[in-house]
Scaffold this motif. Structure first.
Motif, PDB file in Angstrom:
ATOM      1  N   GLY A 234     -43.534 -37.570   9.900  1.00 49.96           N
ATOM      2  CA  GLY A 234     -42.558 -36.742  10.593  1.00 49.96           C
ATOM      3  C   GLY A 234     -42.443 -37.051  12.067  1.00 49.96           C
ATOM      4  N   GLU A 235     -43.348 -37.877  12.606  1.00 46.79           N
ATOM      5  CA  GLU A 235     -43.297 -38.220  14.026  1.00 46.79           C
ATOM      6  C   GLU A 235     -42.079 -39.096  14.323  1.00 46.79           C
ATOM      7  N   GLU A 236     -41.487 -38.866  15.491  1.00 44.51           N
ATOM      8  CA  GLU A 236     -40.360 -39.680  15.940  1.00 44.51           C
ATOM      9  C   GLU A 236     -40.820 -40.549  17.110  1.00 44.51           C
ATOM     10  N   ILE A 237     -40.577 -41.834  16.992  1.00 46.36           N
ATOM     11  CA  ILE A 237     -41.020 -42.809  17.994  1.00 46.36           C
ATOM     12  C   ILE A 237     -39.796 -43.501  18.584  1.00 46.36           C
ATOM     13  N   PRO A 238     -39.698 -43.605  19.919  1.00 45.62           N
ATOM     14  CA  PRO A 238     -38.539 -44.265  20.516  1.00 45.62           C
ATOM     15  C   PRO A 238     -38.549 -45.778  20.274  1.00 45.62           C
ATOM     16  N   VAL A 239     -37.356 -46.346  20.206  1.00 51.72           N
ATOM     17  CA  VAL A 239     -37.200 -47.792  20.033  1.00 51.72           C
ATOM     18  C   VAL A 239     -36.575 -48.358  21.302  1.00 51.72           C
ATOM     19  N   GLY A 240     -37.232 -49.324  21.926  1.00 50.51           N
ATOM     20  CA  GLY A 240     -36.685 -49.944  23.126  1.00 50.51           C
ATOM     21  C   GLY A 240     -35.466 -50.788  22.803  1.00 50.51           C
ATOM     22  N   ARG A 241     -34.542 -50.832  23.757  1.00 47.65           N
ATOM     23  CA  ARG A 241     -33.285 -51.550  23.515  1.00 47.65           C
ATOM     24  C   ARG A 241     -33.524 -53.012  23.146  1.00 47.65           C
ATOM     25  N   ARG A 242     -34.451 -53.674  23.847  1.00 51.19           N
ATOM     26  CA  ARG A 242     -34.651 -55.101  23.580  1.00 51.19           C
ATOM     27  C   ARG A 242     -35.439 -55.350  22.301  1.00 51.19           C
ATOM     28  N   PHE A 243     -36.030 -54.280  21.699  1.00 52.64           N
ATOM     29  CA  PHE A 243     -36.783 -54.441  20.457  1.00 52.64           C
ATOM     30  C   PHE A 243     -35.972 -54.044  19.222  1.00 52.64           C
ATOM     31  N   TYR A 244     -34.789 -53.428  19.444  1.00 50.85           N
ATOM     32  CA  TYR A 244     -34.048 -52.855  18.326  1.00 50.85           C
ATOM     33  C   TYR A 244     -33.602 -53.915  17.322  1.00 50.85           C
TER      34      TYR A 244
END
Length: 257
Positions: A234-244
């Motif tokens: 259920g955890e939400e983790i951000p995704v960096g723009r250059r890693f997407y």
């Protein structure tokens, strides 16, 4: 303990010599002001410990520390006026990082830590040798596919963490937290080094501060420009723009395999 001093400044060498002379059970086997001289000194005198400056001509101290592994593999304490190289020092397994101007008590503490590490070397070598002999003598069962693991240095111990158990990893300054289903382990590692260690596994870097297990991802979403992955916890983790883009490609590969 045999100590070598490597610094391109004669005054710095003289100052360190005076401090070391007041530390019991130490002997200075020589000093050098360049990388070439340092390699020759270490090959000839085989010091137990090297006090090494970082900013030097021809070859910087970080590069030299890696080269010294081929010249007796002495322990290394960096002595430098700059604090920006501290994280890199751990990449070359330095014992300590002492800033100039050097405090004598600080130097003494660093050398004592090196002495403790040095005293453990014969024991570790004996354990490794015994383990190798036992492995050679033991009957080997039929080979089964090995599950990848990560050996983490946690609180003075080295523990075995199966890659499949790792949910995600998050950076915290000079440390990282490895989250499993039940525990959170703090390790002194950079994200770049962990990313290299996890190469070829399901652990994928998706942000400058986050690595996640692709097998634990339940959803990838965008909310007003913010990219997120949702894990099975259920955890939400951000995704960096250059890693997407790399994440999308990895998920496509995982889905088709």
């Amino acid at each position: 303990m045999k100590i070598a001093i490597i610094d391109d400044e004669p005054l710095a060498i003289s100052s360190l010599r005076r401090m070391i002379e007041n530390i019991p059970a130490t002997a200075i086997v020589g000093s050098a002001r360049s990388a070439a001289s340092a390699m020759h000194l270490c090959e000839a005198r085989q010091p137990d410990l090297v006090l090494l400056d970082i900013e030097m001509p021809q070859m910087d101290g970080m590069t030299l520390a890696r080269e010294l592994k081929q010249a007796g593999n002495p322990l290394v304490i960096f002595i430098t006026a700059y604090d920006r190289f501290a994280i890199d020092a751990f990449d070359v397994e330095a014992i300590d990082y002492v800033l100039k101007p050097v405090d004598p008590d600080r130097l003494r503490g660093a050398i004592e830590r090196a002495r403790s590490r040095l005293s453990l070397r014969p024991l570790m070598q004996a354990v490794e040798s015994a383990a190798l002999r036992l492995h050679s003598a033991a009957p080997h069962p039929p080979e089964t596919p090995e599950q990848p693991v990560y050996w983490a240095n946690v609180g003075g111990r080295t523990i075995r963490i199966p890659i499949a158990d790792i949910r995600h990893v998050e950076a915290c300054r000079d440390y990282a937290f490895i989250h499993t289903g039940r525990d959170r382990h703090m390790v002194r590692e950079t994200m770049a080094r962990l990313e290299t260690a996890f190469e070829g596994t399901a652990l994928q870097r998706i942000h400058r501060s986050h690595i996640v297990n692709l097998d634990r991802i339940q959803a990838v979403s965008r909310d007003t420009g913010l990219r997120l992955v949702t894990l099975d916890s259920g955890e939400e983790i951000p995704v960096g723009r250059r890693f997407y883009g790399r994440l999308v490609d990895a998920i496509d590969i995982a889905a088709s395999s």
